[in-house]
Design an enzyme around this catalytic site. Structure first.
Site, PDB file in Angstrom:
ATOM      1  N   GLU A 236      -2.620  11.657   3.390  1.00  0.00           N
ATOM      2  CA  GLU A 236      -3.445  11.179   4.503  1.00  0.00           C
ATOM      3  C   GLU A 236      -3.334  12.168   5.655  1.00  0.00           C
ATOM      4  O   GLU A 236      -2.294  12.782   5.854  1.00  0.00           O
ATOM      5  CB  GLU A 236      -2.954   9.792   4.957  1.00  0.00           C
ATOM      6  CG  GLU A 236      -3.815   9.155   6.031  1.00  0.00           C
ATOM      7  CD  GLU A 236      -3.442   7.696   6.305  1.00  0.00           C
ATOM      8  OE1 GLU A 236      -2.281   7.318   6.059  1.00  0.00           O
ATOM      9  OE2 GLU A 236      -4.309   6.953   6.788  1.00  0.00           O
TER      10      GLU A 236
ATOM     11  N   GLU B 292       0.864  -1.191   0.000  1.00  0.00           N
ATOM     12  CA  GLU B 292       0.000   0.000   0.000  1.00  0.00           C
ATOM     13  C   GLU B 292       0.892   1.229   0.000  1.00  0.00           C
ATOM     14  O   GLU B 292       1.873   1.281   0.741  1.00  0.00           O
ATOM     15  CB  GLU B 292      -0.872  -0.039   1.272  1.00  0.00           C
ATOM     16  CG  GLU B 292      -1.566   1.277   1.577  1.00  0.00           C
ATOM     17  CD  GLU B 292      -2.343   1.254   2.903  1.00  0.00           C
ATOM     18  OE1 GLU B 292      -2.723   0.173   3.398  1.00  0.00           O
ATOM     19  OE2 GLU B 292      -2.550   2.357   3.448  1.00  0.00           O
TER      20      GLU B 292
END
Ligand SMILES: *[C@@H]1O[C@H](CO)[C@@H](O)[C@H](O)[C@H]1NC(C)=O
Ligand SMILES: *[C@@H]1O[C@H](CO)[C@@H](O)[C@H](O)[C@H]1NC(C)=O
Ligand SMILES: *[C@@H]1O[C@H](CO)[C@@H](O)[C@H](O)[C@H]1NC(C)=O
Ligand SMILES: *[C@@H]1O[C@H](CO)[C@@H](O)[C@H](O)[C@H]1NC(C)=O
Ligand SMILES: *[C@@H]1O[C@H](CO)[C@@H](O)[C@H](O)[C@H]1NC(C)=O
Length: 354
Positions: free
Chosen positions: A138, A133
């Protein structure tokens, strides 16, 4: 081209430049055409949201193209909810997957923020965590700087930070089993990379390079976007981008060993494992995440939206870097499983023969 590469090679001896060609673009009125809407409550990160289907997202106006021609993905900020309801939101993943040897560029003017809000612009393999990932963008609650990171099977580390501009290293073990799956994360030192700071600066552009030599992320605030990203160029030469803000070189984590083809994802959840965990939540917010924010006034979510100019994906020239939408993630996983069963049978056969 050659003089630029030479000049760059002299200035940045450790940065290996690469040239990429456009393979896919998501923008304008067709932005949402080739994504899968998750269409289920958040059973992935335990957030207090229902991710809508494409149809519901459209009718509820939570995913649409605005008058400026930008794609908007937002949390419901008009409904007052009662316990135990979850709030409607969006999670979309590209139908296509992109192999090592890909680079993706996302130009945004607004990212979601506010107490309880947890947005991400990231990529994942269907075979998580083995296929890895990559988190390009974020943040949670009212933090002011973007966080970037990798999550992987054990063995992948951020060993060397010589080719990145950020000195804010939060953790260096990318394994999902280390540090409660914090991943190997790096914080972008500018407050123009998240929240109100990002929006007030007119947004910016993220470039993510997924290469054999390592994974790199660049961030440019609106006023400092390099010429090579200003026009709709059909090729991108990474030597024109300067030093990435974050770089995970292959010496600590060789992408072919830990990463498989990735699909690209936008999502916004509320509370859940990260924004709602009391360590994170109380760093920048007060109250109780679900009761006071999710069930609170809907205007808590006026800033909980992505506004995206475009997502463009580039690939190494001459390589097949796009796994088309026809091969759905589960089919790909099935194919991998069949191949590994075949490989197992072959090994068995060889052992028997010998
Ligand atoms: C760090 O990575 C760079 C670029 O790959 C390399 O030139 C350098 O030798 C590495 N340093 C260490 C200590 O491994
Ligand atoms: C989440 O829910 C969907 C739909 O019910 C299901 O297919 C999927 O396996 C669930 N995922 C997890 C991690 O529970
Ligand atoms: C990461 O480190 C930076 C700089 O020390 C800090 O401001 C930030 O809060 C840290 N992030 C997390 C998630 O701990
Ligand atoms: C940018 O180029 C892509 C193809 O290379 C095209 O699909 C897209 O419409 C272009 N966008 C603009 C704003 O011209
Ligand atoms: C919801 O948020 C948008 C901005 O994302 C804002 O324009 C709108 O006024 C807000 N309120 C309602 C009730 O939709």
């Amino acid at each position: 081209m050659i003089p630029t590469l030479v000049a760059c090679a002299c200035l940045l001896p450790t940065l290996v430049a690469a040239q990429y060609q456009i393979v896919k673009s998501y923008e304008g009125s067709t932005f949402f055409d080739e994504w899968t809407f998750y269409d289920n409550f958040d059973n992935l990160t335990n957030g207090d949201v229902n991710y809508l289907s494409a149809k519901d997202a459209q009718t509820q106006n939570l995913a649409f193209i605005n008058d400026a021609g930008r794609a908007v993905m937002k949390v419901d900020n008009s409904s007052t909810l009662k316990f135990p309801s979850k709030r409607n939101s969006i999670r979309i993943a590209t139908q296509a997957q992109f192999t090592i040897g890909s680079l993706w560029v996302a130009d945004m003017t607004h990212v979601p923020f506010g107490c309880s809000v947890w947005p991400a612009w990231w990529s994942s393999s269907p075979t998580w965590p083995d296929g890895g990932e990559i988190d390009t963008f974020e943040g949670v609650n009212q933090v002011t700087m973007n966080q970037m990171g990798l999550h992987s099977a054990p063995g992948c580390t951020h060993s060397n930070t010589s080719v990145q501009s950020s000195t804010l290293i939060n953790s260096t073990d990318c394994s999902i089993l280390a540090n409660a799956n914090e991943g190997c994360t790096v914080t972008n030192p500018t407050t123009k990379s998240y929240g109100a700071g990002f929006a007030n600066a007119g947004g910016g552009v993220w470039v993510t390079e997924f290469a054999v030599k390592g994974i790199s992320i660049w961030f440019f605030t609106r006023s400092s976007i390099p010429d090579s990203l200003q026009s709709n160029a059909s090729t991108i030469d990474t030597s024109t981008l300067g030093i990435p803000v974050a770089n995970w070189p292959a010496d600590g984590c060789s992408p072919p060993d830990f990463f498989e083809p990735q699909y690209l994802i936008f999502d916004i959840t509320l509370c859940g494992d990260y924004a709602g965990n009391s360590n994170s939540f109380y760093q920048t917010c007060t109250g109780v995440c679900y009761q006071d924010w999710v069930l609170g006034t809907p205007s808590n979510y006026d800033n909980a939206y992505f506004e995206v100019n475009y997502v463009r994906v580039y690939g190494e020239p001459g390589e097949l870097t796009v796994i088309s939408s026809d091969a759905s993630p589960s089919h790909t996983a099935d194919a991998v499983r069949v191949l590994s069963i075949l490989a197992g049978l072959m090994t068995l056969l060889v052992m028997l023969v010998c």
